[in-house]
Design a protein around this motif. Structure first.
Motif, short mmCIF file in Angstrom:
data_model
loop_
_atom_site.label_atom_id
_atom_site.label_comp_id
_atom_site.label_asym_id
_atom_site.label_seq_id
_atom_site.Cartn_x
_atom_site.Cartn_y
_atom_site.Cartn_z
N ASN A 13 0.91 -1.27 0.07
CA ASN A 13 -0.17 -0.01 -0.02
C ASN A 13 0.91 1.17 0.03
OD1 ASN A 13 -2.49 -1.57 0.01
ND2 ASN A 13 -1.98 -1.68 2.63
N PRO A 14 0.38 2.45 -0.28
CA PRO A 14 1.22 3.51 -0.28
C PRO A 14 1.87 3.89 0.95
CG PRO A 14 -0.91 3.93 -1.74
CD PRO A 14 -0.95 2.66 -0.92
N ASP A 15 1.27 3.43 1.98
CA ASP A 15 2.06 3.78 3.57
C ASP A 15 2.72 2.72 3.79
OD1 ASP A 15 0.08 1.78 4.12
OD2 ASP A 15 -0.97 2.89 5.56
N GLY A 16 3.09 1.63 3.05
CA GLY A 16 4.08 1.09 3.11
C GLY A 16 3.51 -0.67 4.04
N THR A 17 2.23 -0.37 4.17
CA THR A 17 1.56 -1.63 4.77
C THR A 17 1.25 -2.58 3.59
OG1 THR A 17 -0.76 -0.65 4.67
CG2 THR A 17 0.59 -0.40 6.88
N VAL A 18 0.73 -3.93 3.90
CA VAL A 18 0.68 -4.81 2.99
C VAL A 18 -0.85 -5.18 3.16
CG1 VAL A 18 1.36 -7.08 2.18
CG2 VAL A 18 2.99 -5.41 3.11
N ASN A 19 -1.47 -5.59 1.88
CA ASN A 19 -2.70 -6.19 1.79
C ASN A 19 -2.51 -7.92 1.97
OD1 ASN A 19 -5.07 -7.40 0.70
ND2 ASN A 19 -5.76 -5.60 0.05
N LEU A 20 -3.06 -8.46 2.84
CA LEU A 20 -2.98 -9.76 3.06
C LEU A 20 -3.24 -10.64 1.76
CD1 LEU A 20 -2.19 -12.37 4.60
CD2 LEU A 20 -4.44 -12.43 5.37
N VAL A 21 -4.48 -10.29 1.10
CA VAL A 21 -4.92 -11.18 -0.01
C VAL A 21 -3.95 -10.74 -1.22
CG1 VAL A 21 -6.85 -11.40 -1.61
CG2 VAL A 21 -7.53 -11.18 0.79
N HIS A 22 -3.51 -9.58 -1.27
CA HIS A 22 -2.77 -9.07 -2.43
C HIS A 22 -1.25 -9.77 -2.45
CE1 HIS A 22 -5.05 -5.00 -3.35
NE2 HIS A 22 -5.92 -6.33 -3.52
N TYR A 23 -0.97 -9.72 -1.22
CA TYR A 23 0.56 -10.55 -0.95
C TYR A 23 0.34 -12.09 -1.31
CZ TYR A 23 4.86 -11.82 1.18
OH TYR A 23 6.16 -12.18 1.41
N ALA A 24 -0.72 -12.77 -0.90
CA ALA A 24 -0.65 -14.25 -1.09
C ALA A 24 -1.13 -14.20 -2.59
CB ALA A 24 -2.03 -14.61 -0.22
N ALA A 25 -1.79 -13.50 -3.19
CA ALA A 25 -1.96 -13.94 -4.78
C ALA A 25 -0.52 -13.49 -5.36
CB ALA A 25 -2.91 -12.61 -5.36
N TRP A 26 0.20 -12.53 -4.85
CA TRP A 26 1.51 -12.42 -5.57
C TRP A 26 2.38 -13.66 -5.40
CZ3 TRP A 26 6.53 -12.35 -3.59
CH2 TRP A 26 7.50 -11.75 -4.50
N LEU A 27 2.49 -14.06 -4.17
CA LEU A 27 3.16 -15.25 -3.80
C LEU A 27 2.76 -16.59 -4.70
CD1 LEU A 27 3.36 -15.29 0.06
CD2 LEU A 27 5.29 -15.10 -1.41
N VAL A 28 1.53 -16.74 -5.10
CA VAL A 28 1.01 -17.78 -5.74
C VAL A 28 1.49 -17.53 -7.12
CG1 VAL A 28 -1.23 -18.84 -6.85
CG2 VAL A 28 -1.00 -18.39 -4.35
N LYS A 29 1.33 -16.36 -7.64
CA LYS A 29 1.86 -16.02 -8.96
C LYS A 29 3.55 -16.48 -9.33
CE LYS A 29 3.16 -11.98 -10.33
NZ LYS A 29 3.19 -10.56 -10.54
N GLU A 30 4.06 -15.76 -8.14
CA GLU A 30 5.70 -16.20 -8.27
C GLU A 30 6.13 -17.72 -8.08
OE1 GLU A 30 8.26 -14.00 -8.41
OE2 GLU A 30 6.41 -12.92 -9.23
N MET A 31 5.14 -18.48 -7.60
CA MET A 31 5.20 -20.01 -7.42
C MET A 31 5.13 -20.63 -8.64
SD MET A 31 3.58 -20.86 -3.72
CE MET A 31 2.98 -22.29 -4.26
N GLY A 32 4.13 -20.07 -9.49
CA GLY A 32 3.77 -20.54 -10.90
C GLY A 32 4.83 -20.14 -11.90
N ARG A 33 5.71 -19.31 -11.57
CA ARG A 33 6.97 -18.79 -12.54
C ARG A 33 8.08 -19.72 -12.44
NH1 ARG A 33 8.91 -13.17 -11.58
NH2 ARG A 33 8.37 -12.50 -13.58
N GLY A 34 8.22 -20.48 -11.20
CA GLY A 34 9.35 -21.51 -11.47
C GLY A 34 10.61 -20.93 -10.93
N ASP A 35 11.63 -21.55 -11.05
CA ASP A 35 13.12 -20.78 -10.94
C ASP A 35 13.80 -21.01 -11.92
OD1 ASP A 35 13.17 -21.84 -7.32
OD2 ASP A 35 12.72 -19.83 -8.29
#
Length: 74
Positions: free
Chosen positions: A52-74
């Protein structure tokens, strides 16, 4: 009560749309099998995790980002 969980908040419940990194790490650690460190989350943010603009994190947005990153592979 404020909509964020920034440092120094005065009691009350957590807002999953605006968690401090410390609160987010506690929530994720409590809900999973592994400890989540604030430094891990800082690295994720450096790698593009949404905040968020104030530096906090939205739990759902962060979880979605993690899932997306997991799908990318290494």
């Amino acid at each position: 009560m404020s909509d964020s969980n920034a440092e120094g908040r005065q009691g009350g419940g957590l807002n999953p749309r605006a968690l401090s990194l410390e609160d987010m790490a506690r929530v994720l650690t409590a809900s999973g099998p592994k400890r989540v460190a604030v430094e891990t989350m800082r690295r994720d943010i450096d790698d593009g995790a949404p905040t968020n603009p104030d530096g906090t994190v939205n739990l759902v947005h962060y979880a979605a980002w993690l899932v997306k990153e997991m799908g990318r592979g290494d």
